[in-house]
Design a protein around this motif. Structure first.
Motif, PDB file in Angstrom:
ATOM      1  N   LYS A   1       0.830  -1.217   0.000  1.00  0.00           N
ATOM      2  CA  LYS A   1       0.000   0.000   0.000  1.00  0.00           C
ATOM      3  C   LYS A   1       0.861   1.264   0.000  1.00  0.00           C
ATOM      4  N   GLN A   2       2.080   1.171   0.546  1.00  0.00           N
ATOM      5  CA  GLN A   2       2.986   2.324   0.579  1.00  0.00           C
ATOM      6  C   GLN A   2       3.792   2.450  -0.721  1.00  0.00           C
ATOM      7  N   GLY A   3       3.530   1.579  -1.680  1.00  0.00           N
ATOM      8  CA  GLY A   3       4.204   1.677  -2.971  1.00  0.00           C
ATOM      9  C   GLY A   3       5.385   0.751  -3.157  1.00  0.00           C
ATOM     10  N   PHE A   4       5.574  -0.194  -2.254  1.00  0.00           N
ATOM     11  CA  PHE A   4       6.671  -1.153  -2.382  1.00  0.00           C
ATOM     12  C   PHE A   4       6.287  -2.240  -3.380  1.00  0.00           C
ATOM     13  N   SER A   5       7.285  -2.709  -4.141  1.00  0.00           N
ATOM     14  CA  SER A   5       7.098  -3.795  -5.096  1.00  0.00           C
ATOM     15  C   SER A   5       7.743  -5.063  -4.564  1.00  0.00           C
ATOM     16  N   LEU A   6       7.134  -6.192  -4.881  1.00  0.00           N
ATOM     17  CA  LEU A   6       7.683  -7.481  -4.488  1.00  0.00           C
ATOM     18  C   LEU A   6       8.915  -7.793  -5.332  1.00  0.00           C
ATOM     19  N   VAL A   7       9.999  -8.169  -4.651  1.00  0.00           N
ATOM     20  CA  VAL A   7      11.225  -8.577  -5.331  1.00  0.00           C
ATOM     21  C   VAL A   7      11.297 -10.105  -5.364  1.00  0.00           C
ATOM     22  N   ARG A   8      11.075 -10.738  -4.207  1.00  0.00           N
ATOM     23  CA  ARG A   8      11.113 -12.200  -4.133  1.00  0.00           C
ATOM     24  C   ARG A   8      10.532 -12.670  -2.801  1.00  0.00           C
ATOM     25  N   GLU A   9      10.152 -13.927  -2.781  1.00  0.00           N
ATOM     26  CA  GLU A   9       9.744 -14.603  -1.550  1.00  0.00           C
ATOM     27  C   GLU A   9      10.979 -15.279  -0.962  1.00  0.00           C
ATOM     28  N   ASN A  10      11.117 -15.211   0.349  1.00  0.00           N
ATOM     29  CA  ASN A  10      12.272 -15.803   1.034  1.00  0.00           C
ATOM     30  C   ASN A  10      11.812 -16.868   2.015  1.00  0.00           C
ATOM     31  N   GLN A  11      12.662 -17.840   2.230  1.00  0.00           N
ATOM     32  CA  GLN A  11      12.471 -18.805   3.307  1.00  0.00           C
ATOM     33  C   GLN A  11      13.658 -18.650   4.245  1.00  0.00           C
ATOM     34  N   VAL A  12      13.361 -18.297   5.490  1.00  0.00           N
ATOM     35  CA  VAL A  12      14.396 -18.014   6.483  1.00  0.00           C
ATOM     36  C   VAL A  12      14.280 -19.042   7.602  1.00  0.00           C
ATOM     37  N   GLU A  13      15.408 -19.626   7.992  1.00  0.00           N
ATOM     38  CA  GLU A  13      15.407 -20.595   9.081  1.00  0.00           C
ATOM     39  C   GLU A  13      15.675 -19.881  10.400  1.00  0.00           C
ATOM     40  N   ARG A  14      14.814 -20.124  11.357  1.00  0.00           N
ATOM     41  CA  ARG A  14      15.012 -19.608  12.725  1.00  0.00           C
ATOM     42  C   ARG A  14      14.608 -20.699  13.701  1.00  0.00           C
ATOM     43  N   GLY A  15      15.515 -21.034  14.578  1.00  0.00           N
ATOM     44  CA  GLY A  15      15.201 -22.010  15.615  1.00  0.00           C
ATOM     45  C   GLY A  15      14.629 -23.306  15.083  1.00  0.00           C
ATOM     46  N   GLY A  16      15.140 -23.759  13.936  1.00  0.00           N
ATOM     47  CA  GLY A  16      14.667 -25.011  13.363  1.00  0.00           C
ATOM     48  C   GLY A  16      13.369 -24.896  12.579  1.00  0.00           C
TER      49      GLY A  16
END
Length: 163
Positions: free
Chosen positions: A133-148
């Protein structure tokens, strides 16, 4: 704009804000984020009990802008020197009242003053529509590992227009 949004003050971080901002982070992650993430993912993202000392050190190293309503912090957002928005949270009791929007407008004004060419963020499922809504465009989807756990977030960016 609602009357609530009109009374929001945005100011620089103060050391005495650390505990309240840490509590806002935990309330936001352990509340509204559960719409999109499992309990195990939320626990990995924001392990309990809160580590107040670590958050105070983080805020000292990267001071956020703080949204205050009636003298009480209700949200925060950081702007790093390269245009990265590292954290952006508002208290669940005050969401959809203009807190994040007020913080973002303040942050963007600061970014323009600093002549930053763009802003970028790794937005959660919850934050993605706000940044779009603030005008940002999607660059990519990420998968981040945290605590397993694997958490999904979205790299988004906005090119800034300078006068």
């Amino acid at each position: 704009m609602s009357d609530v949004a009109l009374s929001i003050e945005i100011r620089p971080y103060q050391a005495e804000d650390a505990a309240a901002l840490t509590d806002i982070f935990y309330a936001a992650v352990h509340g509204p984020a559960l719409q999109y993430y499992s309990q195990a993912q939320v626990n990995a993202w924001a392990p309990l009990p809160p580590n107040y000392a670590a958050w105070q050190a983080r805020f000292t190293a990267h001071p956020p802008f703080v949204a205050v309503l009636d003298g009480i912090p209700v949200g925060f957002m950081t702007l790093e020197p390269d245009g990265h928005i590292d954290v952006a949270y508002s208290h669940p009791a005050h969401q959809r009242q203009g807190i994040a929007t007020a913080l973002y407008h303040y942050l963007q004004a600061q970014a323009l003053t600093l002549h930053l060419p763009m802003l970028y963020v790794e937005a959660s499922y919850l934050a993605r529509p706000f940044f779009a809504k603030q005008g940002f465009s999607l660059v990519r989807e990420n998968q981040v590992e945290r605590g397993g756990q694997i958490l999904v977030n979205f790299s988004m960016q906005k090119l800034l227009k300078h006068n």
